[in-house]
Design a protein around this motif. Structure first.
Motif, PDB file in Angstrom:
ATOM      1  N   PRO A 243       1.098  -1.284  -0.208  1.00 30.61           N
ATOM      2  CA  PRO A 243      -0.235  -0.006  -0.304  1.00 30.61           C
ATOM      3  C   PRO A 243       0.735   1.532   0.021  1.00 30.61           C
ATOM      4  CG  PRO A 243      -1.054  -1.618   1.747  1.00 30.61           C
ATOM      5  CD  PRO A 243       0.498  -1.836   1.277  1.00 30.61           C
ATOM      6  N   MET A 244       1.650   1.180   0.482  1.00 27.14           N
ATOM      7  CA  MET A 244       2.995   2.361  -0.021  1.00 27.14           C
ATOM      8  C   MET A 244       2.861   2.893  -0.687  1.00 27.14           C
ATOM      9  SD  MET A 244       6.172   2.834   2.712  1.00 27.14           S
ATOM     10  CE  MET A 244       5.803   2.827   3.983  1.00 27.14           C
ATOM     11  N   VAL A 245       4.044   1.657  -1.861  1.00 29.50           N
ATOM     12  CA  VAL A 245       4.285   2.424  -2.935  1.00 29.50           C
ATOM     13  C   VAL A 245       3.107   2.839  -3.472  1.00 29.50           C
ATOM     14  CG1 VAL A 245       4.292   1.153  -4.837  1.00 29.50           C
ATOM     15  CG2 VAL A 245       6.278   0.728  -3.101  1.00 29.50           C
ATOM     16  N   ILE A 246       1.764   2.090  -3.592  1.00 26.92           N
ATOM     17  CA  ILE A 246       0.705   2.380  -3.870  1.00 26.92           C
ATOM     18  C   ILE A 246      -0.223   4.428  -3.962  1.00 26.92           C
ATOM     19  CG2 ILE A 246      -1.381   2.577  -4.540  1.00 26.92           C
ATOM     20  CD1 ILE A 246      -1.372  -0.428  -4.412  1.00 26.92           C
ATOM     21  N   GLU A 247       1.067   4.263  -2.449  1.00 28.48           N
ATOM     22  CA  GLU A 247       0.217   5.642  -2.148  1.00 28.48           C
ATOM     23  C   GLU A 247       1.471   7.216  -2.284  1.00 28.48           C
ATOM     24  OE1 GLU A 247       0.496   5.793   2.649  1.00 28.48           O
ATOM     25  OE2 GLU A 247      -1.136   4.495   2.090  1.00 28.48           O
ATOM     26  N   LYS A 248       2.131   6.943  -3.152  1.00 30.74           N
ATOM     27  CA  LYS A 248       3.533   7.689  -4.184  1.00 30.74           C
ATOM     28  C   LYS A 248       2.956   7.852  -5.156  1.00 30.74           C
ATOM     29  CE  LYS A 248       6.232   6.868   0.187  1.00 30.74           C
ATOM     30  NZ  LYS A 248       5.836   8.269   0.269  1.00 30.74           N
ATOM     31  N   GLU A 249       1.836   6.902  -5.670  1.00 26.87           N
ATOM     32  CA  GLU A 249       2.189   7.270  -7.429  1.00 26.87           C
ATOM     33  C   GLU A 249       1.447   8.870  -7.401  1.00 26.87           C
ATOM     34  OE1 GLU A 249      -0.402   3.717  -8.030  1.00 26.87           O
ATOM     35  OE2 GLU A 249      -2.462   5.128  -7.210  1.00 26.87           O
ATOM     36  N   LYS A 250       2.218   9.481  -8.494  1.00 29.15           N
ATOM     37  CA  LYS A 250       1.483   9.752  -9.126  1.00 29.15           C
ATOM     38  C   LYS A 250       0.248  10.128  -9.919  1.00 29.15           C
ATOM     39  CE  LYS A 250       4.680  13.025  -7.951  1.00 29.15           C
ATOM     40  NZ  LYS A 250       5.997  12.968  -9.039  1.00 29.15           N
ATOM     41  N   THR A 251       0.253   8.754 -10.376  1.00 32.94           N
ATOM     42  CA  THR A 251      -1.200   9.339 -11.936  1.00 32.94           C
ATOM     43  C   THR A 251      -2.541   7.711 -11.105  1.00 32.94           C
ATOM     44  OG1 THR A 251       0.340   9.264 -14.152  1.00 32.94           O
ATOM     45  CG2 THR A 251      -2.097   7.707 -13.858  1.00 32.94           C
ATOM     46  N   PRO A 252      -3.368   8.233 -10.574  1.00 29.52           N
ATOM     47  CA  PRO A 252      -4.115   7.195  -9.697  1.00 29.52           C
ATOM     48  C   PRO A 252      -4.233   5.939 -10.820  1.00 29.52           C
ATOM     49  CG  PRO A 252      -4.814   9.139  -9.207  1.00 29.52           C
ATOM     50  CD  PRO A 252      -3.420   9.221 -10.363  1.00 29.52           C
ATOM     51  N   GLY A 253      -3.507   4.915  -8.997  1.00 29.62           N
ATOM     52  CA  GLY A 253      -4.542   3.920 -10.099  1.00 29.62           C
ATOM     53  C   GLY A 253      -2.778   2.910 -11.146  1.00 29.62           C
ATOM     54  N   ILE A 254      -2.262   3.460 -11.256  1.00 32.76           N
ATOM     55  CA  ILE A 254      -1.352   2.718 -12.420  1.00 32.76           C
ATOM     56  C   ILE A 254      -0.833   1.611 -12.170  1.00 32.76           C
ATOM     57  CG2 ILE A 254       0.555   4.934 -11.403  1.00 32.76           C
ATOM     58  CD1 ILE A 254      -0.062   3.583 -15.334  1.00 32.76           C
ATOM     59  N   THR A 255      -0.536   2.020 -10.678  1.00 30.62           N
ATOM     60  CA  THR A 255       0.852   0.462  -9.818  1.00 30.62           C
ATOM     61  C   THR A 255      -0.045  -0.362 -10.270  1.00 30.62           C
ATOM     62  OG1 THR A 255       1.783   2.143  -8.554  1.00 30.62           O
ATOM     63  CG2 THR A 255       1.906  -0.075  -8.029  1.00 30.62           C
TER      64      THR A 255
END
Length: 390
Positions: A243-255
Motif C-alpha cells: 500500500p505504501m508504494v501505491i500511495e506514492k504513485e503520481k497517476t492514480p491506479g497506475i501501479t
C-alpha cells in the motif's frame, strides 16, 4: 566494534513488518557470532526494545529469545494511557521538554536494562553500554526524523555509546542542521548503500565515523518451504506489492494496472506460475490487501497463489525458489537479491536506488520508481530489459 558489553537495540517497529524482523533477527545472530570470535561472554545482555512484543514472539525473534540470544521488552505507548498522555502533554507544553515523551516511551526498557546490567557477567566497565538504532532506514522518512533524533538524545544522556545501523538517508535532507548535528553525535554510522554513504561524506561527516556495509538482512537465514506445488522451483514469478508504494504513485491506479498487465503478460507468454508474497502485515499497511486484489483478478487461471503470513525466513524461502521477483518492499527485494534471484524493484526512495546501484553499478533498469510510472506496460518493459541481461 567492541561487543563485550551490554547492548540495546532500539527503534524496532515490530515483526509484523518482516523487514524489521529480518534486520533484528540478523543483527542478534551477528552479535552472538562476533562475541564468540572476540572471546566475549555470550551471556551479556542484548535487549530489543520493540513496538510490539506480541508480534516479535509470534515470529522468529521469539525463538531467539527462547535460545537466550536476546530479551524483548515493549515500549510504553503513551497514546494508550489517557491520563499519562494528558499529564505529559501538559508538562511538555509548559517546559518545552520534547524528550519527555521519549523518556516515557523507554522507561520500562531502561528499568529492565539496569537490572540486566547488574546481573550481567563481568565486562570492561571502561566501555559504555552500546545502544544501536536499528531503524536506520527510517531516517529517509521526514515524518519519523524528529522521534529518531529525540530517542537518540535520550540514549546518549543515559550514558550509552550510540550506533546508527543500516541507514538510508536522502542526501538533500543532510542540509538540515538539526539532522546533521544528530548524525554527528553517533560514534559510528553504518550506511547500507553508497548513495547514503557518499551523501554523508559530502555533507562533512567524518570518514572515521562512517562504514559502508550492506543491510544486515542480506545475511538472513532461509527456511526450507515445501508446500507441494504452490511455488515451483525456477518456474514461478514472485510478486510483492505494498500500500505504501501505491500511495506514492503520481497517476492514480497506475501501479495496480501495471501489476495486472504484467501478470497477464506472464500467463500469455510463459508457462510460469505467479506467487504473491506479502512482507508487511500491519493493519495500517498490509501487503495482503493489494495482493488479494491481484489474486481475485487471476484466481480462475489456476496459476496464481497468495502466500500466507509467516516469519521472514519462511518468506525468504518462497522468494528463493522464484525464477524472477518483482518487489515493492525493500526487504522483500533484499531476500531476492541475497538468494540470487533476478529482481525488479518498484521503488520510491534512496533505499532501493542505492542498493541496486551497489549491486549492479546503476539502478537504471533494475529499479522502477513508482513516481515515474505513467504507462500501463512500464513494468513489462522493465522486466524484459532485465531478462535480456540476465
Amino acid at each position: 566494534m567492541n561487543l563485550n558489553r551490554p547492548i540495546v537495540l532500539y527503534m524496532h517497529a515490530g515483526s509484523g513488518n518482516h523487514g524489521c524482523e529480518a534486520i533484528a533477527n540478523s543483527t542478534v545472530k551477528l552479535i552472538a557470532s562476533k562475541r564468540k570470535e572476540q572471546g566475549a561472554d555470550t551471556k551479556l545482555p542484548v535487549l530489543i526494545v520493540t513496538n510490539s512484543v506480541a508480534e516479535d514472539r509470534k515470529y522468529s525473534l521469539g525463538d531467539l529469545e527462547k535460545e537466550g540470544l536476546c530479551t524483548l521488552v515493549e515500549e510504553r505507548h503513551i497514546d494508550r494511557v489517557f491520563v499519562d498522555h494528558v499529564l505529559y502533554y501538559g508538562y511538555r507544553k509548559i517546559t518545552g521538554d520534547r524528550e519527555s515523551f521519549l523518556r516515557y516511551r523507554f522507561k520500562d526498557a531502561f528499568k529492565l536494562f539496569s537490572q540486566m546490567v547488574k546481573d550481567a557477567p563481568e565486562w570492561d566497565k571502561s566501555q559504555k553500554p552500546l545502544a544501536v538504532s536499528i531503524g536506520g532506514d527510517n531516517y529517509c522518512y521526514p515524518e519519523m526524523v524528529q522521534d529518531l533524533i529525540l530517542a537518540h538524545n535520550v540514549f546518549r544522556k543515559k550514558g550509552f555509546e550510540t550506533i546508527l545501523w543500516g541507514c538510508s538517508i536522502e542526501p538533500d535532507s543532510l542540509k538540515d542542521p538539526v539532522l546533521y548535528k544528530d548524525l554527528c553525535a553517533y560514534s559510528k554510522i553504518y550506511a547500507r548503500e553508497s548513495i547514503t554513504y557518499n551523501g554523508l561524506l559530502n555533507a562533512g561527516i567524518s570518514a572515521d565515523k562512517l562504514v559502508l556495509r550492506k543491510d544486515p538482512a542480506f545475511m538472513l537465514d532461509t527456511s526450507d518451504v515445501s508446500d507441494g506445488d504452490v511455488v515451483k522451483q525456477g518456474k514461478t514469478i514472485g510478486i510483492n506489492l505494498s500500500p505504501m508504494v501505491i500511495e506514492k504513485e503520481k497517476t492514480p491506479g497506475i501501479t495496480m494496472e501495471n501489476y495486472k498487465k504484467f501478470i497477464q503478460y506472464i500467463f500469455d507468454n510463459t508457462d510460469d506460475s505467479v506467487a504473491l508474497i506479502p512482507h508487511v502485515v500491519w493493519s495500517g499497511s498490509d501487503d495482503r490487501k493489494p495482493l488479494t486484489e491481484l489474486y481475485e483478478a487471476f484466481k480462475d487461471t489456476g496459476r496464481i497463489a497468495l502466500i500466507g503470513d509467516r516469519p521472514a525466513e519462511g518468506l525468504k524461502g518462497y522468494i528463493a525458489k522464484c525464477s524472477f521477483f518483482v518487489g515493492a518492499r525493500t526487504h522483500s527485494t533484499i531476500a531476492a537479491y541475497s538468494s540470487n534471484v533476478p529482481t525488479l524493484v518498484i521503488g520510491y526512495s534512496v533505499k532501493s536506488k542505492g542498493i541496486a546501484t551497489d549491486l549492479f553499478g546503476t539502478y537504471k533498469n533494475y529499479c522502477l520508481p513508482v513516481q515515474e510510472l505513467s504507462e500501463p506496460d512500464s513494468l513489462i518493459k522493465a522486466y524484459n530489459k532485465i531478462k535480456e541481461t540476465a
